[in-house]
Motif scaffolding. Sequence first.
Motif, PDB file in Angstrom:
ATOM      1  N   ILE A 180      35.884 -47.540 -24.604  1.00  0.00           N
ATOM      2  CA  ILE A 180      37.083 -46.837 -23.906  1.00  0.00           C
ATOM      3  C   ILE A 180      37.850 -47.763 -22.838  1.00  0.00           C
ATOM      4  CG2 ILE A 180      37.465 -44.904 -22.375  1.00  0.00           C
ATOM      5  CD1 ILE A 180      35.172 -43.361 -23.436  1.00  0.00           C
ATOM      6  N   LEU A 181      36.950 -48.731 -22.339  1.00  0.00           N
ATOM      7  CA  LEU A 181      37.514 -49.640 -21.173  1.00  0.00           C
ATOM      8  C   LEU A 181      38.459 -50.813 -21.989  1.00  0.00           C
ATOM      9  CD1 LEU A 181      37.831 -51.117 -18.611  1.00  0.00           C
ATOM     10  CD2 LEU A 181      35.552 -52.434 -19.270  1.00  0.00           C
ATOM     11  N   SER A 182      37.982 -51.028 -23.217  1.00  0.00           N
ATOM     12  CA  SER A 182      38.746 -52.222 -24.171  1.00  0.00           C
ATOM     13  C   SER A 182      39.961 -51.406 -24.445  1.00  0.00           C
ATOM     14  CB  SER A 182      37.841 -52.562 -25.088  1.00  0.00           C
ATOM     15  OG  SER A 182      38.582 -53.395 -26.123  1.00  0.00           O
ATOM     16  N   ARG A 183      39.915 -50.045 -24.871  1.00  0.00           N
ATOM     17  CA  ARG A 183      41.321 -49.574 -25.284  1.00  0.00           C
ATOM     18  C   ARG A 183      42.021 -49.147 -24.041  1.00  0.00           C
ATOM     19  NH1 ARG A 183      40.578 -44.453 -29.447  1.00  0.00           N
ATOM     20  NH2 ARG A 183      42.799 -44.201 -29.877  1.00  0.00           N
ATOM     21  N   ALA A 184      41.569 -48.847 -22.855  1.00  0.00           N
ATOM     22  CA  ALA A 184      42.406 -48.453 -21.918  1.00  0.00           C
ATOM     23  C   ALA A 184      43.129 -49.975 -21.151  1.00  0.00           C
ATOM     24  CB  ALA A 184      41.747 -48.082 -20.640  1.00  0.00           C
ATOM     25  N   ARG A 185      42.547 -51.074 -21.399  1.00  0.00           N
ATOM     26  CA  ARG A 185      43.080 -52.510 -21.075  1.00  0.00           C
ATOM     27  C   ARG A 185      44.295 -52.798 -21.958  1.00  0.00           C
ATOM     28  NH1 ARG A 185      38.042 -55.554 -19.307  1.00  0.00           N
ATOM     29  NH2 ARG A 185      37.937 -55.095 -17.056  1.00  0.00           N
ATOM     30  N   SER A 186      44.302 -52.095 -23.257  1.00  0.00           N
ATOM     31  CA  SER A 186      45.567 -52.407 -24.007  1.00  0.00           C
ATOM     32  C   SER A 186      46.725 -51.964 -23.206  1.00  0.00           C
ATOM     33  CB  SER A 186      45.375 -51.603 -25.364  1.00  0.00           C
ATOM     34  OG  SER A 186      44.234 -51.963 -26.106  1.00  0.00           O
ATOM     35  N   TYR A 187      46.858 -50.803 -22.267  1.00  0.00           N
ATOM     36  CA  TYR A 187      47.855 -50.392 -21.644  1.00  0.00           C
ATOM     37  C   TYR A 187      47.986 -50.697 -20.190  1.00  0.00           C
ATOM     38  CZ  TYR A 187      47.577 -47.475 -25.882  1.00  0.00           C
ATOM     39  OH  TYR A 187      47.456 -46.762 -27.038  1.00  0.00           O
ATOM     40  N   LEU A 188      46.720 -51.136 -19.603  1.00  0.00           N
ATOM     41  CA  LEU A 188      46.590 -51.595 -18.118  1.00  0.00           C
ATOM     42  C   LEU A 188      45.861 -52.925 -18.350  1.00  0.00           C
ATOM     43  CD1 LEU A 188      45.659 -48.321 -16.586  1.00  0.00           C
ATOM     44  CD2 LEU A 188      48.129 -49.393 -16.777  1.00  0.00           C
ATOM     45  N   PRO A 189      46.434 -53.885 -18.519  1.00  0.00           N
ATOM     46  CA  PRO A 189      45.827 -55.256 -18.838  1.00  0.00           C
ATOM     47  C   PRO A 189      44.847 -55.733 -17.559  1.00  0.00           C
ATOM     48  CG  PRO A 189      47.754 -55.358 -19.697  1.00  0.00           C
ATOM     49  CD  PRO A 189      47.959 -54.235 -18.893  1.00  0.00           C
ATOM     50  N   GLU A 190      45.486 -55.173 -16.200  1.00  0.00           N
ATOM     51  CA  GLU A 190      44.689 -55.620 -15.060  1.00  0.00           C
ATOM     52  C   GLU A 190      43.694 -54.628 -14.724  1.00  0.00           C
ATOM     53  OE1 GLU A 190      45.213 -58.633 -13.670  1.00  0.00           O
ATOM     54  OE2 GLU A 190      46.730 -58.738 -15.479  1.00  0.00           O
ATOM     55  N   LEU A 191      43.307 -53.685 -15.584  1.00  0.00           N
ATOM     56  CA  LEU A 191      42.665 -52.915 -15.220  1.00  0.00           C
ATOM     57  C   LEU A 191      41.050 -53.354 -14.761  1.00  0.00           C
ATOM     58  CD1 LEU A 191      41.767 -49.734 -15.047  1.00  0.00           C
ATOM     59  CD2 LEU A 191      41.200 -49.827 -17.374  1.00  0.00           C
ATOM     60  N   GLN A 192      40.611 -53.096 -13.550  1.00  0.00           N
ATOM     61  CA  GLN A 192      39.142 -53.555 -13.151  1.00  0.00           C
ATOM     62  C   GLN A 192      38.210 -52.269 -13.553  1.00  0.00           C
ATOM     63  OE1 GLN A 192      39.409 -55.191  -9.153  1.00  0.00           O
ATOM     64  NE2 GLN A 192      41.641 -54.982  -9.145  1.00  0.00           N
ATOM     65  N   THR A 193      36.912 -52.969 -13.420  1.00  0.00           N
ATOM     66  CA  THR A 193      35.654 -51.982 -13.467  1.00  0.00           C
ATOM     67  C   THR A 193      35.047 -51.523 -12.393  1.00  0.00           C
ATOM     68  OG1 THR A 193      34.266 -53.784 -14.092  1.00  0.00           O
ATOM     69  CG2 THR A 193      35.592 -52.602 -15.830  1.00  0.00           C
ATOM     70  N   LEU A 194      34.481 -50.492 -12.416  1.00  0.00           N
ATOM     71  CA  LEU A 194      33.706 -49.845 -11.091  1.00  0.00           C
ATOM     72  C   LEU A 194      32.286 -49.432 -11.599  1.00  0.00           C
ATOM     73  CD1 LEU A 194      33.754 -49.135  -8.160  1.00  0.00           C
ATOM     74  CD2 LEU A 194      34.796 -47.071  -8.835  1.00  0.00           C
ATOM     75  N   MET A 195      31.246 -50.306 -11.281  1.00  0.00           N
ATOM     76  CA  MET A 195      29.678 -49.859 -11.468  1.00  0.00           C
ATOM     77  C   MET A 195      29.394 -49.916 -12.882  1.00  0.00           C
ATOM     78  SD  MET A 195      28.934 -47.048  -8.623  1.00  0.00           S
ATOM     79  CE  MET A 195      30.591 -46.330  -8.725  1.00  0.00           C
ATOM     80  N   MET A 196      30.238 -50.909 -13.646  1.00  0.00           N
ATOM     81  CA  MET A 196      30.035 -50.962 -15.283  1.00  0.00           C
ATOM     82  C   MET A 196      29.434 -52.457 -15.428  1.00  0.00           C
ATOM     83  SD  MET A 196      33.111 -48.918 -17.050  1.00  0.00           S
ATOM     84  CE  MET A 196      32.104 -49.056 -18.520  1.00  0.00           C
ATOM     85  N   ASP A 197      28.439 -52.895 -14.798  1.00  0.00           N
ATOM     86  CA  ASP A 197      27.737 -54.058 -14.631  1.00  0.00           C
ATOM     87  C   ASP A 197      26.099 -53.959 -14.713  1.00  0.00           C
ATOM     88  OD1 ASP A 197      26.385 -53.961 -11.885  1.00  0.00           O
ATOM     89  OD2 ASP A 197      28.424 -53.197 -11.585  1.00  0.00           O
ATOM     90  N   GLU A 198      25.501 -55.291 -15.056  1.00  0.00           N
ATOM     91  CA  GLU A 198      24.074 -55.183 -15.403  1.00  0.00           C
ATOM     92  C   GLU A 198      23.347 -54.829 -14.174  1.00  0.00           C
ATOM     93  OE1 GLU A 198      20.929 -58.080 -17.255  1.00  0.00           O
ATOM     94  OE2 GLU A 198      22.892 -58.790 -16.942  1.00  0.00           O
ATOM     95  N   HIS A 199      23.608 -55.297 -13.064  1.00  0.00           N
ATOM     96  CA  HIS A 199      23.004 -54.750 -11.687  1.00  0.00           C
ATOM     97  C   HIS A 199      22.951 -53.421 -11.560  1.00  0.00           C
ATOM     98  CE1 HIS A 199      21.671 -54.425  -7.435  1.00  0.00           C
ATOM     99  NE2 HIS A 199      22.862 -54.050  -7.389  1.00  0.00           N
TER     100      HIS A 199
END
Length: 393
Positions: A307-326
């Motif tokens: 879903i994140l990858s799809r959203a970045r098709s429309y918002l290329p600068e979209l940042q993530t929040l708490m979607m990391d290995e830590h």
Amino acid sequence: MKTPKEVHTQLTRKFQDKHREWLQVHVAQELHPSFWPLEINLGVPTEQEALRQPDGVLSWVHAWQNWKGAGVLVWGERRWRSLGTQRVPERLLLEGPADVAVWVGESARWARALDRYAALVERWPVLDGVVARYFNVLADYSDVDFTRLIEMLTWISEHPDSNLFPRQLPIAGVDSKWLDGRKALVAELLAHLQSDPQGSRDFFQRCGLRPLPQLMRLRVLDPLLRRQLGGLGDISAPLEQISALSLSVTRVFIVENLQTGLAFDELPGAIVIMRLGYAVDVLGQLPWLANKKCFYWGDLDTHGFAILSRARSYLPELQTLMMDEHTLLSHQSLWGEEKDPHSAMRLPNLSASEQLLYESLKQNRIGQNVRLEQERISWDFAWNAILNISIAG
């Protein structure tokens, strides 16, 4: 030597592969000579083979002697020097699909599909060759459902531009529940009935019906912004109306799940958009998102990254929040199971670290089908991360 059981297995595969083709040809030309009769060689053994396994041959002959079923069993004689004259089953002749259907236990389904195919083609000749693809519909619909389908096609054909909502159709039993799973079928058949087989398969466009408005839900987290909206803070409205809003926001949070969005507290200059799932395409229709800092927070699983990858098709600068290995590893006790991971090995719009984590989840390097739903994350942990981003922004 083919036994009745082996012939059954062979015919089952044959029926699965050919029943749609047989249906179309059978209705059009009765028993087409290129298909029928179907001859199955039963593999009569040689004398030497019979001498090596006399019990096996005897059992094989007895199996066919006791066999009762569709088709014509052709027997022949073998004059063997050592064993004398023996009567053996040589081949099985099946006159048509109905014989095969009897063999594989599909007789009732075949007969029902044949009758319904013929009825549809008689009513609408242009459907010849089209409805054969929907054998299961013809064979398995109840009489009530099949009647509804015909009534639906008839009414739409007579009223192609009604602009009604689906529940307004004057057809008994055609409600949202009935239409679920049948829209593609109705749209394809109507495309042929309307002499536009290569045209749109959009159900509402094809039927001339009005779709329900696509609603978007968001919360305005800034009290000053809420005053501009007459005090409204939790808004659910059609996409066109949301798109027309003039919001002086600085940060936009996009969260996958509703309760996560409802948990957000007040934040100056911020809104949270909730529960889009894979429908993030709508983000491309919100002009006021331009030049805003946008953050996506989804489930930590393969679909969350898709879903994140799809959203970045429309918002290329979209940042993530708490979607990391830590975040993932620090909440191991709250992991769940992702029952149906995303199929892609790579996703086009992820950063290097995101792609690495996606592949780790996809290939079970961290654990078996690991997922961390965003609601499971400790809210103190989550809200602190949100505040840190807000302060940094």
